[in-house]
Motif scaffolding. Sequence first.
Motif, PDB file in Angstrom:
ATOM      1  N   LYS A  64      -7.345  -9.279  65.665  1.00  0.00           N
ATOM      2  CA  LYS A  64      -8.206  -8.163  65.261  1.00  0.00           C
ATOM      3  C   LYS A  64      -8.740  -7.399  66.464  1.00  0.00           C
ATOM      4  N   GLU A  65      -8.936  -8.093  67.576  1.00  0.00           N
ATOM      5  CA  GLU A  65      -9.552  -7.411  68.720  1.00  0.00           C
ATOM      6  C   GLU A  65      -8.586  -6.439  69.385  1.00  0.00           C
ATOM      7  N   LEU A  66      -7.308  -6.522  69.054  1.00  0.00           N
ATOM      8  CA  LEU A  66      -6.342  -5.592  69.639  1.00  0.00           C
ATOM      9  C   LEU A  66      -6.204  -4.314  68.831  1.00  0.00           C
ATOM     10  N   LEU A  67      -6.777  -4.282  67.621  1.00  0.00           N
ATOM     11  CA  LEU A  67      -6.651  -3.085  66.794  1.00  0.00           C
ATOM     12  C   LEU A  67      -7.665  -2.041  67.248  1.00  0.00           C
ATOM     13  N   SER A  68      -7.245  -0.773  67.298  1.00  0.00           N
ATOM     14  CA  SER A  68      -8.196   0.281  67.629  1.00  0.00           C
ATOM     15  C   SER A  68      -8.890   0.794  66.374  1.00  0.00           C
ATOM     16  N   SER A  69      -8.196   0.757  65.222  1.00  0.00           N
ATOM     17  CA  SER A  69      -8.876   1.079  63.975  1.00  0.00           C
ATOM     18  C   SER A  69      -8.205   0.284  62.870  1.00  0.00           C
ATOM     19  N   ASP A  70      -8.974  -0.086  61.874  1.00  0.00           N
ATOM     20  CA  ASP A  70      -8.474  -0.966  60.814  1.00  0.00           C
ATOM     21  C   ASP A  70      -8.852  -0.346  59.475  1.00  0.00           C
ATOM     22  N   GLU A  71      -7.984   0.504  58.940  1.00  0.00           N
ATOM     23  CA  GLU A  71      -8.314   1.204  57.708  1.00  0.00           C
ATOM     24  C   GLU A  71      -8.011   0.361  56.475  1.00  0.00           C
ATOM     25  N   LEU A  72      -7.290  -0.740  56.653  1.00  0.00           N
ATOM     26  CA  LEU A  72      -6.922  -1.562  55.504  1.00  0.00           C
ATOM     27  C   LEU A  72      -8.003  -2.577  55.160  1.00  0.00           C
ATOM     28  N   GLU A  73      -8.944  -2.826  56.110  1.00  0.00           N
ATOM     29  CA  GLU A  73      -9.902  -3.908  55.919  1.00  0.00           C
ATOM     30  C   GLU A  73     -10.781  -3.677  54.701  1.00  0.00           C
ATOM     31  N   ALA A  74     -11.272  -2.429  54.532  1.00  0.00           N
ATOM     32  CA  ALA A  74     -12.158  -2.131  53.407  1.00  0.00           C
ATOM     33  C   ALA A  74     -11.435  -2.333  52.081  1.00  0.00           C
ATOM     34  N   VAL A  75     -10.174  -1.914  52.020  1.00  0.00           N
ATOM     35  CA  VAL A  75      -9.395  -2.056  50.785  1.00  0.00           C
ATOM     36  C   VAL A  75      -9.197  -3.524  50.448  1.00  0.00           C
ATOM     37  N   VAL A  76      -8.860  -4.328  51.478  1.00  0.00           N
ATOM     38  CA  VAL A  76      -8.615  -5.761  51.231  1.00  0.00           C
ATOM     39  C   VAL A  76      -9.897  -6.451  50.804  1.00  0.00           C
ATOM     40  N   LEU A  77     -11.036  -6.092  51.444  1.00  0.00           N
ATOM     41  CA  LEU A  77     -12.314  -6.711  51.062  1.00  0.00           C
ATOM     42  C   LEU A  77     -12.692  -6.357  49.632  1.00  0.00           C
ATOM     43  N   LYS A  78     -12.446  -5.079  49.256  1.00  0.00           N
ATOM     44  CA  LYS A  78     -12.783  -4.645  47.902  1.00  0.00           C
ATOM     45  C   LYS A  78     -11.923  -5.381  46.870  1.00  0.00           C
TER      46      LYS A  78
ATOM     47  N   GLN B  88     -13.167  -8.887  46.565  1.00  0.00           N
ATOM     48  CA  GLN B  88     -14.423  -8.927  45.812  1.00  0.00           C
ATOM     49  C   GLN B  88     -14.162  -8.777  44.314  1.00  0.00           C
ATOM     50  N   ALA B  89     -13.261  -7.854  43.958  1.00  0.00           N
ATOM     51  CA  ALA B  89     -12.939  -7.651  42.542  1.00  0.00           C
ATOM     52  C   ALA B  89     -12.306  -8.902  41.956  1.00  0.00           C
ATOM     53  N   ALA B  90     -11.437  -9.566  42.746  1.00  0.00           N
ATOM     54  CA  ALA B  90     -10.812 -10.791  42.256  1.00  0.00           C
ATOM     55  C   ALA B  90     -11.856 -11.881  42.072  1.00  0.00           C
ATOM     56  N   LYS B  91     -12.826 -11.938  43.006  1.00  0.00           N
ATOM     57  CA  LYS B  91     -13.865 -12.965  42.900  1.00  0.00           C
ATOM     58  C   LYS B  91     -14.766 -12.697  41.695  1.00  0.00           C
ATOM     59  N   ASP B  92     -15.052 -11.408  41.434  1.00  0.00           N
ATOM     60  CA  ASP B  92     -15.871 -11.065  40.272  1.00  0.00           C
ATOM     61  C   ASP B  92     -15.178 -11.429  38.969  1.00  0.00           C
TER      62      ASP B  92
END
Lengths: 139, 92
Positions: A105-119, A122-126
């Motif tokens: 993760k520390e080598l990435l300059s931007s991570d646009e997929l992280e929010a989608v994966v977290l969401k 979260q939906a799966a956990k709900d």
Amino acid sequence: MNPDASTVDTVIDAVSAVFMIVGAVMSLAAAIGLLRFPDLMSRMHSATKPQVLGLFLLLAAVGLQLRTWWVWPVLVVAWIFQLLTVPVSAHMVGRAGYRTKHLHKELLSSDELEAVVLKAAQAAKDAEPDGGASDSIDR
Amino acid sequence: MMELVLTVTAVVLSLAAAGAIVRIARGPSLLDRVLAADVLLAILGAALCIDMAVNRHLNNLMLLVAVSIIGFIGSVTVARFVADRRGQTNES
């Protein structure tokens, strides 16, 4: 005005020889990148060199060596097929590599997929625990 | 001149294939091995192209397309069904 045939032949031979050597060096660059880069994403970056530009240079060398016009559409079809399939497989490998955390993760300059994966997590956990109250949201 | 080109590209492609095979053997994860196998197929396609260009024939063209189809189907299938069997991260 009208260069003789042997000069043209020599020039075409030289151009195709340069194309072939540069196309082979693309493969060597990909192998060096595979051996030396730290994680899956940067290895994927080096792996695309012989698949697109290397194949283009080598097919151009084939077309120059055969010296007939009708091979060019066939070679273009082969190259376009490679152009269509390489991004799809790279997308699948990259997505699976992200989901299975094969990256630094520390080598990435931007991570646009992280929010989608977290969401999605979260939906799966709900939806998971008892399927009662929160289940109606999904329908 | 074509003999020189053939020798140089043979040496370069052999080194590249050796590097890809080392990555297949060592690769810490399954996806690294898939990626290295894809590169090995690309090197094979490059060798087929150089054979066609030096000997001036088109016999290998269908084989080249078939090799790229096999690489596509293989890497997509493995990437589709790969699963996370580890708890920790950053092990690559």
